[in-house]
Design an enzyme around this catalytic site. Structure first.
Site, PDB file in Angstrom:
ATOM      1  N   ASP A   1      -2.241   1.845  -8.535  1.00  0.00           N
ATOM      2  CA  ASP A   1      -1.246   2.695  -8.562  1.00  0.00           C
ATOM      3  C   ASP A   1      -0.071   2.202  -9.119  1.00  0.00           C
ATOM      4  O   ASP A   1       0.129   0.971  -8.741  1.00  0.00           O
ATOM      5  CB  ASP A   1      -1.314   3.556  -7.405  1.00  0.00           C
ATOM      6  CG  ASP A   1      -0.677   2.680  -6.282  1.00  0.00           C
ATOM      7  OD1 ASP A   1      -1.073   1.932  -5.992  1.00  0.00           O
ATOM      8  OD2 ASP A   1       0.299   3.545  -5.591  1.00  0.00           O
TER       9      ASP A   1
ATOM     10  N   GLU B   1      -0.743   2.412  -2.641  1.00  0.00           N
ATOM     11  CA  GLU B   1       0.127   1.369  -2.217  1.00  0.00           C
ATOM     12  C   GLU B   1       1.517   1.748  -2.410  1.00  0.00           C
ATOM     13  O   GLU B   1       2.320   1.676  -1.507  1.00  0.00           O
ATOM     14  CB  GLU B   1      -0.170   0.169  -2.672  1.00  0.00           C
ATOM     15  CG  GLU B   1       0.590  -1.152  -2.022  1.00  0.00           C
ATOM     16  CD  GLU B   1       2.029  -1.218  -2.287  1.00  0.00           C
ATOM     17  OE1 GLU B   1       2.717  -2.168  -1.474  1.00  0.00           O
ATOM     18  OE2 GLU B   1       2.526  -1.034  -3.362  1.00  0.00           O
TER      19      GLU B   1
HETATM   20  N1  BES Z   1       4.703  -5.315  -4.937  1.00  0.00           N
HETATM   21  C1  BES Z   1       5.285  -4.881  -3.871  1.00  0.00           C
HETATM   22  C2  BES Z   1       5.931  -5.494  -2.502  1.00  0.00           C
HETATM   23  C3  BES Z   1       6.766  -6.280  -2.764  1.00  0.00           C
HETATM   24  C4  BES Z   1       7.985  -6.164  -3.310  1.00  0.00           C
HETATM   25  C5  BES Z   1       6.699  -7.754  -2.091  1.00  0.00           C
HETATM   26  C6  BES Z   1       8.930  -7.172  -3.285  1.00  0.00           C
HETATM   27  C7  BES Z   1       7.364  -8.644  -2.002  1.00  0.00           C
HETATM   28  C8  BES Z   1       8.446  -8.268  -2.579  1.00  0.00           C
HETATM   29  C9  BES Z   1       4.785  -3.442  -3.599  1.00  0.00           C
HETATM   30  O1  BES Z   1       3.827  -2.890  -4.418  1.00  0.00           O
HETATM   31  C10 BES Z   1       5.721  -2.405  -3.331  1.00  0.00           C
HETATM   32  O2  BES Z   1       6.568  -1.962  -3.930  1.00  0.00           O
HETATM   33  N2  BES Z   1       5.488  -1.823  -2.280  1.00  0.00           N
HETATM   34  C11 BES Z   1       6.413  -0.836  -1.677  1.00  0.00           C
HETATM   35  C12 BES Z   1       5.647  -0.300  -0.277  1.00  0.00           C
HETATM   36  C13 BES Z   1       6.202   1.054   0.125  1.00  0.00           C
HETATM   37  C14 BES Z   1       6.029   2.125  -0.642  1.00  0.00           C
HETATM   38  C15 BES Z   1       5.423   1.298   1.452  1.00  0.00           C
HETATM   39  C16 BES Z   1       7.649  -1.136  -1.216  1.00  0.00           C
HETATM   40  O3  BES Z   1       7.952  -2.314  -0.731  1.00  0.00           O
HETATM   41  O4  BES Z   1       8.422  -0.313  -1.561  1.00  0.00           O
HETATM   42 ZN    ZN Z   2       2.929  -3.916  -5.774  1.00  0.00          ZN
END
Ligand code: BES
Ligand code: ZN
Length: 473
Positions: free
Chosen positions: A100, A165
């Site tokens: 997603d 996710e």
């Molecule tokens: N790939 C990111 C996570 C991430 C961002 C890891 C920056 C390290 C540095 C992931 O897809 C993401 O954006 N996760 C969301 C999760 C949330 C919706 C629970 C986030 O971090 O906002």
């Molecule tokens: Zn991500």
């Protein structure tokens, strides 16, 4: 198209390189086909696209030669699983990614349309090119190259690709509990993180947790004339602004009672690791905008504030008249979406309840408040010295050169802590996105040198795990 041997990464064995050269055009076309599917998990009208992305992945896994491939129902967007069990005595790696993506909006700021991927200047532009479809495609290509050349993998692999996710993985935990056999192995590789500023190879060893809530304040049945009523009743927008302003003190600390109670403070070694990062604060700020300044909790550096300390932020705030020109009203209601990033020690459900209580306590008489908890995820740390971390480090070092950095990042990946805490598995975050990938923003892109190197690094990581002395601990 798109393929160029690059000094940014070192080739693996000749047969695999020959396969990857021959497959280069087809590989890029598959990447583009996957990015074309607008699998935005947050938008209900994109549910069919999420399913299409899941079906696309399942078809790819089957074509490449994975077994037991399934599109598995969750109650929300489906999870795609598949596996290659070469030999039960080999270590088993669970590979996680998410198909997603974030919404494409605001569309007018894209150089190209978010779901019409384009290759330009050594990068592929499009929503999901980096976060996280590109990293799933890296794994599929590594699988295909290994099977096409060696006929088998050096380890067993179970693939788990989820579709929620970006919306807090709301159905994932229940699905994992119902399907433990699909999630268990000897270790987990999550490819959803990236390199450090300057595109320096890095492994993320810490993620923040998150709790997310929406606040709705209501004052009247309808918007009211601000001349006839203004000054005599509570304005929900004024009140919401004041309530939100009260959530931080002058030192940038969150005022919610109990917010910091369980925080594990940064120790001297944590602080030394943050201080040792080759972080160029001026460049970091300049990339955001010309007038940016570093602000945050007093007593902490920018990298500490980002990766090692908890926060509270408004993600969106609205209410009343938002059209062009002016309209004189007292809005009937006002709203905000608020999230907290959390660090080890903090429990997302507990913090969500504390923030809710603080908001309820701050509502002035004359307004009604509704608070909706929208999702959460636990913080996560990979212990240094973890043998699977060493295998991943070797894969990065041998592929991209230099000694990879270890980062504690500010983002969240809810499944990381679930694998670690619920299933007791070692988890390594082996990700390849360039730091200037514009994830979640217009013009998201993946550097094709990172993408190509990523395929080689996954091959090397599997070989490094196979060579581990004691993969079953
Ligand atoms: N790939 C990111 C996570 C991430 C961002 C890891 C920056 C390290 C540095 C992931 O897809 C993401 O954006 N996760 C969301 C999760 C949330 C919706 C629970 C986030 O971090 O906002
Ligand atoms: Zn991500």
């Amino acid at each position: 198209m798109g393929y160029a041997p690059s000094p940014a990464w070192s080739p693996v064995e000749a047969a695999i390189e020959a396969f990857l050269v021959a497959d280069a055009t087809a590989r890029m076309q598959r990447y583009i086909d996957f990015l074309r599917i607008p699998s935005v998990s947050a938008l209900p009208e994109r549910a069919a696209d999420c399913r299409a992305a899941a079906e696309w992945l399942a078809a790819e896994l089957r074509r490449i030669g994975a077994a037991r491939v399934e599109v598995s129902e969750t109650g929300g967007h489906p999870i795609v699983v598949g596996e290659r069990i070469e030999d039960p005595t080999l270590p088993t790696i669970v590979v996680y990614g998410h198909y997603d993506v974030q919404p494409g909006e605001p569309l007018d700021l894209w150089k190209t349309s978010p779901f019409e991927p384009t290759i330009r200047d050594g990068r592929i532009l499009g929503r999901g090119s980096a976060d996280d479809k590109g990293q799933i495609v890296i794994h599929l290509n590594a699988l295909e190259a290994l099977l096409a050349t060696r006929g088998r993998l050096p380890v067993n692999v179970k693939y788990l690709f989820e579709g929620e996710e970006e919306s807090s993985s709301v159905h994932l935990e229940a699905w994992m509990k119902a399907n433990p056999e699909r999630c268990t192995g000897d270790a987990v590789i999550i490819s959803d993180t990236g390199f450090f500023e300057g595109n320096l190879p890095a492994i993320t060893v810490g993620l923040r947790g998150i709790t997310y809530l929406q606040v709705d304040l209501v004052g009247s049945y309808l918007d009211l004339h601000s001349g006839a009523f203004g000054g005599s009743i509570v304005n929900p927008a004024n009140a919401l602004a004041k309530m939100i302003a009260g959530l931080h003190d002058a030192d940038g600390r969150v005022t919610v009672p109990g917010f910091y109670d369980d925080v594990i403070p940064l120790g001297p070694a944590d602080r030394a690791a943050f201080a040792a990062l080759p972080f160029d604060e001026a460049a970091y700020l300049a990339a955001i905008g010309p007038a940016s300044v570093a602000v945050g909790e007093a007593g902490y550096s920018t990298v500490e504030r980002r990766g090692g300390r908890p926060t509270l932020d408004v993600n969106g705030i609205w209410g009343g008249f938002m059209g062009e020109g002016s309209k004189t009203i007292i809005p009937a209601h006002a709203h905000a979406k608020i999230s907290c990033r959390l660090v080890p020690g903090q429990d997302p459900v507990k913090i969500g309840a504390l923030v809710e209580a603080a908001l309820r306590a701050a509502v002035p008489a004359g307004l009604s408040i509704e608070v909706t908890q929208l999702g959460d995820g636990h913080p996560f740390i990979t212990p240094l010295g973890e043998p699977y971390l060493e295998a991943a480090t070797k894969a990065l070092r041998d592929t991209f050169g230099g000694e990879p950095l270890f980062l504690r990042e500010g983002g969240s990946i809810p499944i990381a802590a679930l694998f670690q805490q619920e299933l007791g598995l070692p988890v390594v975050l082996l990700g390849f996105t360039p730091p200037d990938d514009n994830a979640h923003a217009p013009n998201e892109s993946m550097d094709l040198a990172n993408f190509e190197g990523g395929i080689r690094a996954v091959v090397r990581a599997f070989d490094a795990v196979a060579a581990m002395r004691d993969p079953r601990r």
